[in-house]
Scaffold this motif. Structure first.
Motif, PDB file in Angstrom:
ATOM      1  N   GLN A   1       0.971  -1.145  -0.061  1.00 55.05           N
ATOM      2  CA  GLN A   1      -0.110  -0.087  -0.142  1.00 55.05           C
ATOM      3  C   GLN A   1       0.824   1.204  -0.008  1.00 55.05           C
ATOM      4  O   GLN A   1       0.388   2.183  -0.073  1.00 55.05           O
ATOM      5  N   LYS A   2       1.937   0.990   0.294  1.00 62.01           N
ATOM      6  CA  LYS A   2       3.207   1.985   0.557  1.00 62.01           C
ATOM      7  C   LYS A   2       2.937   3.631  -0.459  1.00 62.01           C
ATOM      8  O   LYS A   2       2.901   4.468   0.032  1.00 62.01           O
ATOM      9  N   PHE A   3       2.938   3.202  -1.676  1.00 58.35           N
ATOM     10  CA  PHE A   3       2.673   4.218  -2.613  1.00 58.35           C
ATOM     11  C   PHE A   3       1.443   4.731  -3.210  1.00 58.35           C
ATOM     12  O   PHE A   3       1.492   5.353  -4.334  1.00 58.35           O
ATOM     13  N   LEU A   4       0.549   4.095  -2.580  1.00 54.47           N
ATOM     14  CA  LEU A   4      -1.044   4.454  -3.061  1.00 54.47           C
ATOM     15  C   LEU A   4      -1.634   5.509  -2.325  1.00 54.47           C
ATOM     16  O   LEU A   4      -1.494   5.753  -1.185  1.00 54.47           O
ATOM     17  N   SER A   5      -2.421   6.322  -3.225  1.00 55.80           N
ATOM     18  CA  SER A   5      -3.260   7.077  -2.440  1.00 55.80           C
ATOM     19  C   SER A   5      -4.503   6.608  -1.827  1.00 55.80           C
ATOM     20  O   SER A   5      -4.653   5.486  -1.786  1.00 55.80           O
ATOM     21  N   TYR A   6      -5.214   7.323  -1.082  1.00 49.69           N
ATOM     22  CA  TYR A   6      -6.413   6.597  -0.169  1.00 49.69           C
ATOM     23  C   TYR A   6      -7.408   6.424  -1.223  1.00 49.69           C
ATOM     24  O   TYR A   6      -7.619   5.036  -0.785  1.00 49.69           O
ATOM     25  N   GLU A   7      -7.714   6.743  -2.443  1.00 45.43           N
ATOM     26  CA  GLU A   7      -8.501   5.926  -3.275  1.00 45.43           C
ATOM     27  C   GLU A   7      -8.051   4.607  -3.749  1.00 45.43           C
ATOM     28  O   GLU A   7      -8.910   3.650  -3.795  1.00 45.43           O
TER      29      GLU A   7
ATOM     30  N   SER B   1     -19.869  -2.645  20.633  1.00 45.48           N
ATOM     31  CA  SER B   1     -19.069  -1.560  20.320  1.00 45.48           C
ATOM     32  C   SER B   1     -17.801  -2.218  20.322  1.00 45.48           C
ATOM     33  O   SER B   1     -17.446  -3.107  21.130  1.00 45.48           O
ATOM     34  N   PHE B   2     -16.898  -1.536  19.314  1.00 45.84           N
ATOM     35  CA  PHE B   2     -15.510  -2.321  19.175  1.00 45.84           C
ATOM     36  C   PHE B   2     -14.375  -1.502  18.950  1.00 45.84           C
ATOM     37  O   PHE B   2     -14.573   0.045  18.885  1.00 45.84           O
ATOM     38  N   LEU B   3     -13.205  -1.786  19.696  1.00 42.26           N
ATOM     39  CA  LEU B   3     -11.955  -1.043  19.539  1.00 42.26           C
ATOM     40  C   LEU B   3     -11.236  -1.612  18.220  1.00 42.26           C
ATOM     41  O   LEU B   3     -10.929  -2.956  18.637  1.00 42.26           O
ATOM     42  N   ILE B   4     -10.903  -1.169  17.252  1.00 44.95           N
ATOM     43  CA  ILE B   4      -9.764  -1.803  16.621  1.00 44.95           C
ATOM     44  C   ILE B   4      -8.359  -1.513  16.676  1.00 44.95           C
ATOM     45  O   ILE B   4      -8.212  -0.231  16.841  1.00 44.95           O
ATOM     46  N   VAL B   5      -7.547  -2.432  16.685  1.00 43.93           N
ATOM     47  CA  VAL B   5      -6.261  -2.033  16.937  1.00 43.93           C
ATOM     48  C   VAL B   5      -5.222  -2.290  15.721  1.00 43.93           C
ATOM     49  O   VAL B   5      -5.629  -3.311  15.162  1.00 43.93           O
ATOM     50  N   ASP B   6      -4.413  -1.369  15.550  1.00 49.54           N
ATOM     51  CA  ASP B   6      -3.193  -1.502  14.414  1.00 49.54           C
ATOM     52  C   ASP B   6      -2.286  -1.072  14.769  1.00 49.54           C
ATOM     53  O   ASP B   6      -1.998  -0.406  15.805  1.00 49.54           O
ATOM     54  N   ASP B   7      -1.090  -1.258  14.112  1.00 41.39           N
ATOM     55  CA  ASP B   7       0.202  -0.835  14.703  1.00 41.39           C
ATOM     56  C   ASP B   7       0.380   0.681  14.180  1.00 41.39           C
ATOM     57  O   ASP B   7       0.814   1.596  15.105  1.00 41.39           O
ATOM     58  N   VAL B   8       0.160   0.912  12.849  1.00 39.47           N
ATOM     59  CA  VAL B   8       0.188   2.468  12.501  1.00 39.47           C
ATOM     60  C   VAL B   8      -0.843   2.789  11.740  1.00 39.47           C
ATOM     61  O   VAL B   8      -1.418   1.778  10.942  1.00 39.47           O
ATOM     62  N   ILE B   9      -1.603   4.203  11.712  1.00 40.91           N
ATOM     63  CA  ILE B   9      -2.612   4.521  10.952  1.00 40.91           C
ATOM     64  C   ILE B   9      -1.846   5.513   9.755  1.00 40.91           C
ATOM     65  O   ILE B   9      -1.380   6.454  10.330  1.00 40.91           O
ATOM     66  N   THR B  10      -1.984   5.008   8.621  1.00 43.25           N
ATOM     67  CA  THR B  10      -1.134   5.998   7.520  1.00 43.25           C
ATOM     68  C   THR B  10      -2.107   6.683   6.863  1.00 43.25           C
ATOM     69  O   THR B  10      -2.203   7.783   7.227  1.00 43.25           O
ATOM     70  N   THR B  11      -3.279   6.021   6.258  1.00 44.83           N
ATOM     71  CA  THR B  11      -4.560   6.967   5.524  1.00 44.83           C
ATOM     72  C   THR B  11      -5.694   6.799   6.153  1.00 44.83           C
ATOM     73  O   THR B  11      -6.815   7.380   5.778  1.00 44.83           O
ATOM     74  N   CYS B  12      -5.853   5.778   6.956  1.00 44.06           N
ATOM     75  CA  CYS B  12      -7.008   5.432   7.394  1.00 44.06           C
ATOM     76  C   CYS B  12      -7.644   4.463   6.662  1.00 44.06           C
ATOM     77  O   CYS B  12      -8.697   4.015   6.937  1.00 44.06           O
TER      78      CYS B  12
END
Ligand SMILES: [Zn+2]
Ligand SMILES: [Zn+2]
Length: 249
Positions: free
Chosen positions: A178-184, A206-217
């Motif tokens: 995903q590195k070089f991709l735009s949000y779309e 209700s939920f809590l989503i866990v990730d390591d990094v949020i780049t573009t959401c």
């Protein structure tokens, strides 16, 4: 590196860890720190603005400089989660540590980082019933030996007492990097890669989503969308670090 060399390397790391425990070292650059329990990083890292503080988007927690309350992304894209929180900014030192966690088995980072994430979650007053790690494809997990988001989620579960569900959302198709991709482009790339294994379970929870990094959401937004489609109540998101938004061209 062949398997034997990797094993030797891990053994060396383990022995070093016994003699010089990582507890007393900065989580990000491994400089000695005087009071790890109160501040697990060094002055130098602190001065490099590792903390995600100051003005941030009230939805996705991205640092914003123009005095607005909402970033351009949240103002223009449809979000499926209520709010995200990330204690760190994804910059040099933080990026290095997360890459070590992701690709180099630096699992000793998990419990301390999870503690800091939990502090932020409780400051934000997130109310959730279950914790969901952002899944990786089983091939990725097999290659790496673990899913770092799942390890963080497990630790957050132990600290908050809320159950982790690691099989509710699965990733069944490998996506291109995903590195070089735009949000779309990311959205297109991710669509139809994730799936919910039990749609009826989700309703009104209700939920809590866990990730390591949020780049573009993009990734957390797809997982949140699946849950929302099945009538989840509230969805919150947390990650170690938030990538600052790229300037518009
Ligand atoms: Zn440091
Ligand atoms: Zn935002």
């Amino acid at each position: 590196m062949n398997k034997f060399l990797k094993f030797l390397n891990l053994t060396k790391d383990w022995i070093l860890e016994q003699i010089f425990p990582s507890k007393a070292k900065c989580l990000f650059c491994e400089t000695d720190v005087p009071d790890f329990d109160n501040m697990p990083f060094c002055e130098h890292c602190l001065e490099s603005n590792i903390l995600n503080e100051g003005t941030r988007c009230k939805f996705c927690d991205v640092p914003i400089l123009d005095g607005n309350q909402v970033c351009d992304f949240c103002a223009s894209k449809h979000k499926h989660f209520t709010k995200a929180t990330c204690p760190f900014v994804y910059q040099t030192q933080v990026r290095r540590a997360i890459l070590k966690l992701k690709e180099d088995h630096a699992l000793y980072l998990v419990s301390d980082l999870a503690k800091i994430m939990v502090k932020r979650i409780s400051e934000e007053n997130f109310k959730f019933d279950y914790i969901i790690p952002v899944p990786v494809h089983e091939k990725t997990k097999k290659r790496r030996g673990y899913n770092q988001a799942e390890l963080l989620a497990k630790e957050i579960s132990a600290l908050t007492g809320k159950p982790m569900l690691s099989d509710l959302v699965i990733k069944y198709r490998m996506t291109k990097s995903q590195k070089f991709l735009s949000y779309e482009e990311r959205q297109r790339n991710l669509k139809d890669s994730f799936s919910l294994t039990d749609k009826n379970f989700v309703k009104d929870k209700s939920f809590l989503i866990v990730d390591d990094v949020i780049t573009t959401c993009a990734t957390v937004n797809i997982v949140a969308m699946l849950l929302k489609k099945s009538k989840a109540k509230e969805i919150y998101v947390t990650a170690i670090a938030r990538n600052p938004l790229k300037k518009k061209k």
